[in-house]
Scaffold this motif. Sequence first.
Motif, PDB file in Angstrom:
ATOM      1  N   ILE A 110       0.875  -1.018   0.003  1.00  0.00           N
ATOM      2  CA  ILE A 110       0.128   0.009   0.032  1.00  0.00           C
ATOM      3  C   ILE A 110       0.742   1.154  -0.138  1.00  0.00           C
ATOM      4  N   ASP A 111       0.549   2.224  -0.944  1.00  0.00           N
ATOM      5  CA  ASP A 111       1.181   3.487  -0.567  1.00  0.00           C
ATOM      6  C   ASP A 111       0.227   4.671  -0.824  1.00  0.00           C
ATOM      7  N   THR A 112       0.506   5.593   0.040  1.00  0.00           N
ATOM      8  CA  THR A 112      -0.547   6.628   0.133  1.00  0.00           C
ATOM      9  C   THR A 112       0.323   7.905   0.623  1.00  0.00           C
ATOM     10  N   GLU A 113      -0.686   9.079   0.870  1.00  0.00           N
ATOM     11  CA  GLU A 113       0.185  10.396   1.111  1.00  0.00           C
ATOM     12  C   GLU A 113       0.938  10.301   2.268  1.00  0.00           C
ATOM     13  N   GLY A 114       2.067  11.025   2.202  1.00  0.00           N
ATOM     14  CA  GLY A 114       3.225  10.832   3.340  1.00  0.00           C
ATOM     15  C   GLY A 114       2.516  11.214   4.543  1.00  0.00           C
ATOM     16  N   ALA A 115       1.786  12.128   4.737  1.00  0.00           N
ATOM     17  CA  ALA A 115       1.127  12.716   5.800  1.00  0.00           C
ATOM     18  C   ALA A 115       0.084  12.019   6.510  1.00  0.00           C
ATOM     19  N   ARG A 116      -0.404  10.796   5.550  1.00  0.00           N
ATOM     20  CA  ARG A 116      -1.435  10.170   6.144  1.00  0.00           C
ATOM     21  C   ARG A 116      -0.863   8.488   6.252  1.00  0.00           C
ATOM     22  N   GLY A 117       0.372   8.462   6.356  1.00  0.00           N
ATOM     23  CA  GLY A 117       0.864   7.006   6.450  1.00  0.00           C
ATOM     24  C   GLY A 117       0.836   6.335   7.694  1.00  0.00           C
ATOM     25  N   GLU A 118       0.990   7.355   8.806  1.00  0.00           N
ATOM     26  CA  GLU A 118       0.930   6.811  10.306  1.00  0.00           C
ATOM     27  C   GLU A 118      -0.546   6.540  10.630  1.00  0.00           C
ATOM     28  N   ALA A 119      -1.612   7.353  10.093  1.00  0.00           N
ATOM     29  CA  ALA A 119      -2.728   7.178  10.615  1.00  0.00           C
ATOM     30  C   ALA A 119      -3.648   6.117   9.738  1.00  0.00           C
ATOM     31  N   LEU A 120      -3.137   5.810   8.608  1.00  0.00           N
ATOM     32  CA  LEU A 120      -3.537   4.779   7.868  1.00  0.00           C
ATOM     33  C   LEU A 120      -2.874   3.301   8.539  1.00  0.00           C
ATOM     34  N   LEU A 121      -1.826   3.342   8.918  1.00  0.00           N
ATOM     35  CA  LEU A 121      -1.030   2.145   9.390  1.00  0.00           C
ATOM     36  C   LEU A 121      -1.867   1.910  10.729  1.00  0.00           C
ATOM     37  N   GLY A 122      -2.277   2.877  11.333  1.00  0.00           N
ATOM     38  CA  GLY A 122      -2.733   2.778  12.607  1.00  0.00           C
ATOM     39  C   GLY A 122      -4.297   2.255  12.689  1.00  0.00           C
ATOM     40  N   PHE A 123      -4.977   2.666  11.727  1.00  0.00           N
ATOM     41  CA  PHE A 123      -6.552   2.251  11.595  1.00  0.00           C
ATOM     42  C   PHE A 123      -6.261   0.537  10.945  1.00  0.00           C
ATOM     43  N   LEU A 124      -5.246   0.380  10.081  1.00  0.00           N
ATOM     44  CA  LEU A 124      -5.009  -1.161   9.769  1.00  0.00           C
ATOM     45  C   LEU A 124      -4.821  -1.960  11.016  1.00  0.00           C
ATOM     46  N   THR A 125      -3.869  -1.362  11.652  1.00  0.00           N
ATOM     47  CA  THR A 125      -3.599  -2.533  12.762  1.00  0.00           C
ATOM     48  C   THR A 125      -4.631  -2.516  13.908  1.00  0.00           C
ATOM     49  N   ARG A 126      -5.378  -1.638  14.108  1.00  0.00           N
ATOM     50  CA  ARG A 126      -6.655  -1.634  15.134  1.00  0.00           C
ATOM     51  C   ARG A 126      -7.533  -2.641  14.331  1.00  0.00           C
ATOM     52  N   MET A 127      -7.551  -2.760  13.084  1.00  0.00           N
ATOM     53  CA  MET A 127      -8.798  -3.468  12.555  1.00  0.00           C
ATOM     54  C   MET A 127      -8.399  -4.789  12.116  1.00  0.00           C
ATOM     55  N   VAL A 128      -7.198  -5.261  12.557  1.00  0.00           N
ATOM     56  CA  VAL A 128      -6.689  -6.805  12.257  1.00  0.00           C
ATOM     57  C   VAL A 128      -7.585  -7.820  13.168  1.00  0.00           C
ATOM     58  N   PHE A 129      -7.692  -7.517  14.479  1.00  0.00           N
ATOM     59  CA  PHE A 129      -8.147  -8.627  15.319  1.00  0.00           C
ATOM     60  C   PHE A 129      -7.779  -9.832  15.241  1.00  0.00           C
ATOM     61  N   TRP A 130      -8.524 -10.900  14.630  1.00  0.00           N
ATOM     62  CA  TRP A 130      -7.870 -12.298  14.378  1.00  0.00           C
ATOM     63  C   TRP A 130      -7.589 -12.771  13.083  1.00  0.00           C
ATOM     64  N   ALA A 131      -7.496 -11.572  12.106  1.00  0.00           N
ATOM     65  CA  ALA A 131      -7.197 -12.141  10.815  1.00  0.00           C
ATOM     66  C   ALA A 131      -5.825 -12.315  10.262  1.00  0.00           C
ATOM     67  N   LYS A 132      -5.470 -13.068   9.629  1.00  0.00           N
ATOM     68  CA  LYS A 132      -4.016 -13.556   9.367  1.00  0.00           C
ATOM     69  C   LYS A 132      -3.548 -12.429   8.353  1.00  0.00           C
ATOM     70  N   ALA A 133      -3.147 -11.183   8.841  1.00  0.00           N
ATOM     71  CA  ALA A 133      -2.637 -10.072   8.214  1.00  0.00           C
ATOM     72  C   ALA A 133      -1.815  -9.344   9.155  1.00  0.00           C
ATOM     73  N   GLU A 134      -0.778  -8.695   8.645  1.00  0.00           N
ATOM     74  CA  GLU A 134       0.373  -8.045   9.385  1.00  0.00           C
ATOM     75  C   GLU A 134       0.887  -6.966   8.697  1.00  0.00           C
ATOM     76  N   PRO A 135      -0.015  -5.659   8.836  1.00  0.00           N
ATOM     77  CA  PRO A 135       0.433  -4.562   8.338  1.00  0.00           C
ATOM     78  C   PRO A 135       1.733  -3.877   9.087  1.00  0.00           C
ATOM     79  N   ALA A 136       2.547  -3.536   8.248  1.00  0.00           N
ATOM     80  CA  ALA A 136       3.900  -2.703   8.841  1.00  0.00           C
ATOM     81  C   ALA A 136       4.301  -1.780   8.181  1.00  0.00           C
ATOM     82  N   ALA A 137       4.778  -0.601   8.567  1.00  0.00           N
ATOM     83  CA  ALA A 137       5.286   0.418   7.863  1.00  0.00           C
ATOM     84  C   ALA A 137       6.768   0.048   6.973  1.00  0.00           C
ATOM     85  N   ARG A 138       6.923   0.711   5.895  1.00  0.00           N
ATOM     86  CA  ARG A 138       8.207   0.174   5.220  1.00  0.00           C
ATOM     87  C   ARG A 138       8.719   1.533   4.650  1.00  0.00           C
TER      88      ARG A 138
END
Length: 397
Positions: A110-138
């Motif tokens: 995923i790529d997005t606006e630089g200023a929105r990267g942290e907020a987007l990653l935070g949203f994705l991380t909060r929404m993982v719950f039990w899904a087999k997905a591991e969002p991480a900043a690169r």
Amino acid sequence: MSRSPILTRHSEGGAVPGPGEFHSSETPWHFGDPLSEQRAAATGVIVVDRSDRSVIEIPGTERLSWLHTISSQHVAALPDRRGAEDLSLDANGRVEEHFVLTDIDGVTWIDTEGARGEALLGFLTRMVFWAKAEPAARPDMKVITLIGPGAVSGPVAELLEIDADAEIYQAGSLPETHHEDEPLGFWRRMPPIGEHRDLPVVDLVIPEYVLLRWWDALVEAGARMAGSWAHDALRVAARRPRLGADTDERTIPHEVDWIGGPAEQGAVHLDKGCYRGQETVARVHNLGKSPRRLVLLHLDGSSDRRPAIGDPVTAGGRTVGRLGTVIDHYEWGPIALALVKRNVGADAELLIGSAEPDTHEPISARIDPDSIREDDHVQAGRAAVERLRSGPATPGA
């Protein structure tokens, strides 16, 4: 982000950093001749440093099915080496995040606006719950963009091993990243831009340690160095909005033409299951029209001053819209995107900015009539309502 290695290297050779905010001061704004850089894209190919964008990776066997449930795009069955544009909406259907995703070799990038990267990653991380997905900043992965016919044919395309028949959002591995011990680098075909929406666009997402190597190779193959000014001018001419610059906290997808699946180059698929904000999307699609729409403005260029993002757009003394990206185009002069009320016609005499004391005089503007797309079809929901109001048909009528 830190200063781009490309800006650092070329700062003494004509590279000028952006003035800040939506024109990053950490990447080149232009290389000395911004209008000529735009013109070069019309017949050749330019390369633009967009390493101010934030990149996120998501491995995991359930990454796509999980993303499908929390965003507006239909990605559950996205094929390998394909991408899409996607949105995160709030409960009222307003746009919170816009991002581009690409699934390649078992990882979603995923790529997005630089200023929105942290907020987007935070949203994705909060929404993982039990899904087999591991969002991480690169932060080590960077984006550069090629624009022009030479991006998909000729020496540059051959260097990248791009198929001339590659479809929009199709992706492929870069030739130097076939080693298992290196991060993945890939090219991705994006929707065309320019005043006629006919200039091919190819993004490269690459490790920072090969950024200069790829930049040099592309320039040697014939790509002209260009700054973000050129990219913005060609994007604005094509009415391609940018999150934050051309949207505000009230923007809904219909207002900025983000409706449609990947085949329509949209970010909101209308035939998928529930997601946050879906009710608003469905209601507008089936029953009404969006209150505002994105238009292209031609500004009075007699002044050297340019209005700013967020300035009010007025007509007849009342505010009718909000100004978005403002840029000088190599053929059209000063142009801008704006969100204006739907009832504002192409013949409206507009002013940008305030005429209050101690402020600059407002700048006159006109809507480009070709940027207004009238949609007169009767929505299915509206037709059903009208049938109910008219009552049952008279027997024998």
